[in-house]
Design an enzyme around this catalytic site. Structure first.
Site, PDB file in Angstrom:
ATOM      1  N   LEU A  67      71.476   8.300  18.459  1.00  0.00           N
ATOM      2  CA  LEU A  67      71.307   6.995  19.094  1.00  0.00           C
ATOM      3  C   LEU A  67      71.667   5.897  18.098  1.00  0.00           C
ATOM      4  O   LEU A  67      71.105   5.841  17.000  1.00  0.00           O
ATOM      5  CB  LEU A  67      69.860   6.807  19.555  1.00  0.00           C
ATOM      6  CG  LEU A  67      69.270   7.888  20.466  1.00  0.00           C
ATOM      7  CD1 LEU A  67      67.793   7.610  20.738  1.00  0.00           C
ATOM      8  CD2 LEU A  67      70.036   7.981  21.775  1.00  0.00           C
ATOM      9  N   GLY A 322      68.094   4.625  30.010  1.00  0.00           N
ATOM     10  CA  GLY A 322      68.960   4.475  28.850  1.00  0.00           C
ATOM     11  C   GLY A 322      68.510   5.356  27.706  1.00  0.00           C
ATOM     12  O   GLY A 322      67.859   6.386  27.900  1.00  0.00           O
ATOM     13  N   GLU A 323      68.893   4.977  26.476  1.00  0.00           N
ATOM     14  CA  GLU A 323      68.462   5.677  25.261  1.00  0.00           C
ATOM     15  C   GLU A 323      68.936   7.120  25.204  1.00  0.00           C
ATOM     16  O   GLU A 323      68.389   7.930  24.455  1.00  0.00           O
ATOM     17  CB  GLU A 323      66.934   5.647  25.131  1.00  0.00           C
ATOM     18  CG  GLU A 323      66.313   4.272  25.236  1.00  0.00           C
ATOM     19  CD  GLU A 323      64.797   4.312  25.264  1.00  0.00           C
ATOM     20  OE1 GLU A 323      64.223   5.408  25.065  1.00  0.00           O
ATOM     21  OE2 GLU A 323      64.181   3.265  25.481  1.00  0.00           O
ATOM     22  N   GLY A 324      69.933   7.488  26.007  1.00  0.00           N
ATOM     23  CA  GLY A 324      70.400   8.865  26.027  1.00  0.00           C
ATOM     24  C   GLY A 324      69.602   9.778  26.926  1.00  0.00           C
ATOM     25  O   GLY A 324      69.867  10.980  27.005  1.00  0.00           O
TER      26      GLY A 324
END
Length: 368
Positions: A67, A322-324
């Site tokens: 990230l 989000g955030e992967g």
């Protein structure tokens, strides 16, 4: 140091071997499970074979979530559901195991690496291994000024390249790529609109934190103004990232291009990783062969970028965290595709015939 030219990646990134593709298809045709019965898992298994350069594919043993974090001054216009300069809180939640991506990664046994490319906070707020790569403190307000200087942009791209090399050298065999940013979707949507030649209203979404109609209109206006600054530099990817990108977007672009050079497969998450991939495709048209779209996030700009790269998302489950997170949820399917491609038995009749032919050949050798 000579100026980095992203177009050089066009010569460095190879297309997967067509002969290997045929071998993977032939092996799939011999499996006991009928073709098509596993849906897209067949396609993913073949993609992994090509990335690994081997048939049958080997299991995914050492995946990593990477990230890249950064803040964007454009968030100060009220275009995000989060306060400007607050991306460090997202980073802290990941480090403390309290964010969705951290929870899912813990359950899956996958390590998460956070890289601060451009957070707008005091470095003392976060561990040294997170902040030591920082290019600058926050990216500029892209509707009225450049996000980065050209020197900072090159440093950010080289940062991403270095992280990709570190991961490849350490044995990482697949990366789930995501971002931790505030204002990042505005910059990403601007990049996608510029590269796809479309209007701001077509790409403006509501971001991971969600925004109301008034904030959406402010965001649309910011993207429109940023597009005016992006169009004159469309011919140079580095200048484009400098004008309307940001530190973490430039780093992710470098990461994606170097990962493709190192033949390390990457699962893309949302609109930010899609925007960086689109910039990467502009520099090296073969690069998307090494990437998989993990999910459809609901952001209109992401859908446009993936369509331009001919990447079909593996999942469409409405995850906007989000955030992967969405891409990480696709990882079990990718791992399953690898194991199925490697371990499913071949059809009994063909296996027996092959054994028979082997025995006949042995007898013939003895007769000679």
């Amino acid at each position: 140091m000579s100026r980095l030219n992203l177009d050089d990646f066009s010569d460095l990134i190879e297309r997967p071997d067509s002969g290997l593709r045929q071998r993977a298809e032939d092996r799939r045709a011999r499996l006991a499970v009928p073709p098509g019965a596993l849906g897209r898992l067949d396609e993913v298994g073949e993609w992994l074979s090509l990335a690994q350069g081997r048939v049958p594919v080997k299991p995914i043993d050492q995946p990593r979530v990477v990230l890249f974090a950064g803040d964007h001054a454009v968030a100060g216009l009220g275009v995000s559901g989060r306060a400007a300069g607050s991306a460090h809180r997202l980073v802290r939640a990941v480090l403390e195991g309290a964010s969705p991506v951290a929870v899912v990664a813990r359950q899956a046994g996958v390590q998460v690496r956070v890289v601060d490319a451009g957070l707008d906070c005091d470095p003392e707020l976060l561990p040294d291994d997170v902040v030591r790569h920082r290019v600058r403190r926050g990216s500029g307000r892209i509707d009225v000024e450049d996000a980065l200087t050209l020197d900072e942009t090159e440093r950010a791209v080289r940062l991403g390249m270095a992280i990709a090399d570190e991961e490849a050298d350490s044995g990482t065999d697949l990366v789930v790529l995501g971002d931790l940013s505030v204002g990042g979707t505005t910059a990403a949507s601007t990049l996608i609109a510029a590269l796809c030649g479309t209007d701001a209203s077509v790409v403006t979404g509501r971001g991971g934190a969600g925004i109301d109609d008034l904030a959406w209109m402010r965001k649309c206006a910011a993207i429109r103004d940023s597009l005016r600054r992006a169009r004159p530099v469309l011919g140079d990817q580095l200048e484009l990232l400098s004008a309307v990108g940001g530190a973490e977007l430039a780093a992710m672009t470098g990461f994606l291009l170097q990962s493709a050079t190192r033949r390390m497969p990457v699962i893309l998450d949302g609109v930010v990783s899609a925007a960086c991939a689109l910039v990467g495709q502009r520099a090296a048209y073969r690069a998307p062969d090494w990437w998989l779209a993990g999910q459809l996030s609901g952001e209109p700009a992401q859908a446009k970028a993936l369509d331009r790269m001919a990447l079909t998302p593996l999942l469409d489950h409405g995850v906007t965290a989000g955030e992967g997170t969405g891409a990480l949820l696709a990882l079990p399917l990718v791992r399953a595709a690898a194991v199925l491609a490697a371990e499913l038995p071949e059809k009994a009749a063909e296996a027996a015939e092959a054994a028979e032919q082997g025995e006949s050949a042995s007898v013939g050798d003895l007769g000679d």
